[in-house]
Design a protein around this motif. Sequence first.
Motif, short mmCIF file in Angstrom:
data_model
loop_
_atom_site.label_atom_id
_atom_site.label_comp_id
_atom_site.label_asym_id
_atom_site.label_seq_id
_atom_site.Cartn_x
_atom_site.Cartn_y
_atom_site.Cartn_z
N LEU A 284 0.83 -1.21 0.00
CA LEU A 284 0.00 0.00 0.00
C LEU A 284 0.86 1.25 0.00
N GLY A 285 1.97 1.21 0.77
CA GLY A 285 2.87 2.36 0.76
C GLY A 285 3.48 2.59 -0.61
N ASP A 288 0.91 4.22 -2.76
CA ASP A 288 0.79 5.65 -2.45
C ASP A 288 1.96 6.42 -3.06
N GLU A 289 3.14 5.85 -2.98
CA GLU A 289 4.30 6.53 -3.55
C GLU A 289 4.15 6.66 -5.06
N ASN A 291 1.36 6.82 -6.67
CA ASN A 291 0.32 7.82 -6.92
C ASN A 291 0.89 9.23 -6.80
N ALA A 292 1.70 9.47 -5.74
CA ALA A 292 2.30 10.80 -5.57
C ALA A 292 3.26 11.12 -6.72
#
Length: 462
Positions: A284-285, A288-289, A291-292
């Motif tokens: 998940l991290g 998120d990375e 996505n950023a």
Amino acid sequence: MEEYDMPAGLLAEGRQGDNSPPLSVGELAQAVKRTVEDRFGRIRVRGEISGWKRHSSGHCYFTLKDDSACIDAVIWRGQAGNLAFRPEDGAEVIATGKMTTYPGRSKYQVVVERMELAGEGALMALLERRRKALAAEGLFDAQRKRPLPFLPPLIGVVTSPTGAVIRDILHRLEDRCPTRVIVWPVPVQGEGAAAKVAAAIRGMAGLAEVPDLLIVARGGGSIEDLWAFNEEEVVRAVAESPIPVISAVGHETDTTLIDHAADLRAPTPTAAAELAVPVRAELLGFLDELNARSRRCLTRRAGDARERLTLTTSRWPAADHLLGPKRQKLDEVGERLPRGLAARAHKAEAVMNLTAARLRPDLLRQKLDRLSDKLDAAARMLPIVHPDRPLGRGFVRVTAAADGRTLTRSADALAAGSLRLHFGDGEVAAQAGEGPPPPPPAAKVERSGRRPYVAPQPNLFD
């Protein structure tokens, strides 16, 4: 002179003082059998297996040999199923059993009740021979290895249902990334363990819901404890499995033959669970990375595009400079347009006046009268030229029955077959065909008695 030194006679006969009557062959064989079994009722013999053969009856026949001698041996079906390993040629073993004879062949043999490998050295030698034989078949080739699925929805585990192994696997899967697990319980050592492990590996592929990944696991132990995972039937089951397999047998220093056949070897069962699934939190991290990073990339791309647009538009000439000549030309065309329209209207008016002079009512009336006279004349001719007009005078009109087409040639009539004959008072169906001409009508006899000449009549269908 001794009695046996005397020359033999033709017939056998008893001799004085002979108290040993002759034995039959069967009696002698049974006597030898009792002597051998009484003398060697329980023995242990060490030797190398040669000529191993399992009969269709389940009995096993082989020879035990060393550098100086050999002896036949047999294991009955009941004891053969209890062996802790699969015997093969070249294995050095210690066999426990009894000596007996086989009167039907005049030979002696060992009936083996128990057989074990002759020490760890013999066990390792057998393992190495088996490894080389299976490797020669290509079961351990690197190109056969398949990649593991990244996030398998369903994992199958073949292991003992009790003990720390299955608990460690389930706990580690739960901690890293919860997923569904199917456990096929099997014994992992002892008699029959190899056959059940192989059956479980093959059975996983036949389930209604086939797992995406398979883990074959067992805790640590001695080489004897792990021997089931060195058996040929287990190695072949792993190599033939359509499901990717992780081997997790023993500790990191333990090595079994299924480690070579599996798609991936894990040092421990816990490590197998770690290799099977990623860490959910890390995944998940990472998402998120990503996505950023994608947002930053889009923002940077939009800024770069905006700068390029500003730079490009700054180099464009002024709008008046580009559109001035076009605007001036448009004004000139606008000034000429009314004059052109007026000239076009005057020209059209002159053409209309010239045409109107030719369209006087009296001229149109004369033309209509001429056309009306022609129409009346055509109407009067219609009854005269109608094809059925001559029918009242004895003529017949022939048409094809299929499409009503008027036929004027005999060949067309024969081709049509079915005909319609149109007379002055109706129609008659007819069939065209070859045939003799009809007889001529009887001629009237004049008073002079002479028959008048009658001209031959043509055939209507010729």
